[in-house]
Design an enzyme around this catalytic site. Structure first.
Site, mmCIF file in Angstrom:
data_model
loop_
_atom_site.group_PDB
_atom_site.id
_atom_site.type_symbol
_atom_site.label_atom_id
_atom_site.label_comp_id
_atom_site.label_asym_id
_atom_site.label_seq_id
_atom_site.Cartn_x
_atom_site.Cartn_y
_atom_site.Cartn_z
ATOM 1 N N LYS A 166 77.624 65.210 5.413
ATOM 2 C CA LYS A 166 78.011 66.250 5.072
ATOM 3 C C LYS A 166 79.099 67.061 5.704
ATOM 4 O O LYS A 166 79.894 67.835 5.416
ATOM 5 C CB LYS A 166 76.811 67.455 4.749
ATOM 6 C CG LYS A 166 75.952 66.975 3.578
ATOM 7 C CD LYS A 166 74.888 68.143 3.424
ATOM 8 C CE LYS A 166 74.053 67.493 2.189
ATOM 9 N NZ LYS A 166 72.857 66.781 2.666
ATOM 10 N N SER A 186 72.222 63.184 6.463
ATOM 11 C CA SER A 186 73.070 64.258 6.030
ATOM 12 C C SER A 186 74.081 64.603 6.909
ATOM 13 O O SER A 186 74.905 65.482 6.610
ATOM 14 C CB SER A 186 72.115 65.656 6.028
ATOM 15 O OG SER A 186 71.352 65.624 4.735
ATOM 16 N N SER A 227 72.275 72.528 4.010
ATOM 17 C CA SER A 227 72.343 71.210 3.698
ATOM 18 C C SER A 227 71.998 70.515 2.369
ATOM 19 O O SER A 227 71.402 69.651 2.208
ATOM 20 C CB SER A 227 71.345 70.431 4.657
ATOM 21 O OG SER A 227 71.643 69.199 4.964
#
Length: 401
Positions: free
Chosen positions: A70, A67, A132
């Protein structure tokens, strides 16, 4: 040790003086600063002002970002807003694809957006950064580029424009993909790019919580709750990557960025991030090597009205030096020369490199300080003869360097 790569050129006295001063400083002090150790597979600690590297472990090795991707997703959205193509009040639809692959049915991190609803970009950004949320990431990607695949192309274009040299993005979420890779150094550079170019939007990374669809969620970044000056950025975790973190903190006007990946659990991720930031803030001090506009060295010029041209940086050159350490500092001016006349003023022709324990503590571009016109026929003939006689030596040195 001091070495300069100008292909057969002697070093300037000023640079020798700088090196000697640094060597004395490195050897001074009775309490030696401990070398930091981390259990992370990948790590970097970077100073925002100087871009100096305080600590590095496999900083340029490819790694699975999870993640942490991102942060790049946010960078593309921030660019669209800054360019005026989007506003925070605009809304994007949460498609069934975004809901199914990234929302409540997915079982992963989500902002719990409702399928087929329209969500303001301001809230999708908070869902992306604070929660997230994979649903937020996909909704943003589809709203901007039609598909996540098209959005990934924008991510790679933006990464190239920023100067990220070793990153390839394939989706907006960080879901596993065999081709999706980045490096600790690239993520640190990306983080500072956001800090410096989007200060208002970057502030979202520091928000501690966000409520959407009546569901309140805390920011997943553990550094924000540690009272260490942290204001961002992002965590990540996949089976393939281990636990990772991109963090930034400010103390007494100094900003540091830390990137870690490959840790075994969330607790160790937070503890290692805090320890590395504390170590950086507590064990380094800034020293100015050259003032703004000061000549750093001279480069040889071939076929010019003058045989040398001054080299300087665009601004004052400062390096972070460990307090009370015996670390060796290696200072180099590197350029491929001699330069061929005519030479324009302001050309980037090389760089100043300061290395500590095989880590590039500082790399600064060097520019020509003035123009050098082509020389007379006799000057060019002499330089041509000299170039012919030394070319073989220079070629050999080039291969070694």
């Amino acid at each position: 040790m001091l070495s300069v790569s100008g292909f057969g050129r002697s070093i300037g006295r000023r640079l020798i003086a700088v090196f000697l001063a640094l060597a004395c400083l490195a050897a001074a002090g009775t309490a030696a600063a401990q070398t930091f150790q981390t259990s992370a597979d990948f790590a970097i600690l970077m100073d925002a002002r100087t871009r100096g590297i305080l600590f590095a472990k496999a900083p340029d090795a490819p790694m699975v970002p999870a993640s942490l991707v991102k942060v790049m997703t946010a960078a593309v959205v921030f660019e669209e807003i800054k360019a005026g193509r989007l506003s925070l009040e605009d809304t994007f639809a949460v498609s069934e694809n975004a809901w199914r692959r990234g929302g409540a049915p997915s079982g992963g991190s989500t902002m719990f957006a409702i399928v087929n609803s329209r969500v303001p970009i301001a809230d999708l950004l908070r869902g992306l950064i604070v929660h997230s949320g994979n649903d937020a990431a996909i909704a943003l990607a589809e709203g901007i580029a039609g598909t996540e695949e098209n959005f990934a192309r924008l991510m790679n274009e933006r990464a190239k424009a920023i100067g990220l040299r070793n990153s390839t993005f394939r989706n907006a979420t960080g879901y596993a993909d065999p081709e999706q890779r980045t490096t600790a150094r690239d993520l640190a550079e990306l983080s500072l790019y956001l800090v410096e170019n989007f200060p208002d939007l970057y502030a979202i990374f520091g928000e501690r919580e966000f409520t959407w669809n009546k569901i309140r969620q805390q920011n997943r970044n553990p550094l924000l709750a540690m009272d260490i000056g942290a204001d961002g950025l992002k965590t990540g975790n996949l089976a393939e990557s281990g636990y990772g973190l991109v963090g930034s903190a400010v103390r007494d006007g100094q900003r540091l960025v830390v990137v870690l990946n490959g840790l075994p659990n969330a607790r160790e991720r937070g503890n290692e991030g805090r320890k590395l930031l504390d170590w950086g803030f507590n064990n380094f001090e800034t020293r100015e090597l050259f003032k703004s506009g000061e000549v750093i060295d001279q480069a040889q010029v071939y076929g010019g009205a003058r045989g040398r041209v001054p080299l300087l940086a665009r601004e004052a050159v400062r390096v972070l030096v460990p307090r009370g350490t015996s670390d060796r500092l290696d200072v180099k001016v590197v350029y491929r020369g001699p330069l061929r006349a005519p030479v324009a003023a302001g050309m980037e022709v090389g760089h100043l490199r300061v290395t500590r324990d095989d880590v590039d503590a500082l790399v600064v571009p060097l520019y020509t300080g003035e123009a050098v016109e082509s020389g007379s026929l006799s000057q060019r003939a002499f330089d041509a003869l000299f170039e012919l006689s030394t070319g073989a030596i220079r070629d050999a040195l080039s291969k070694l360097l």
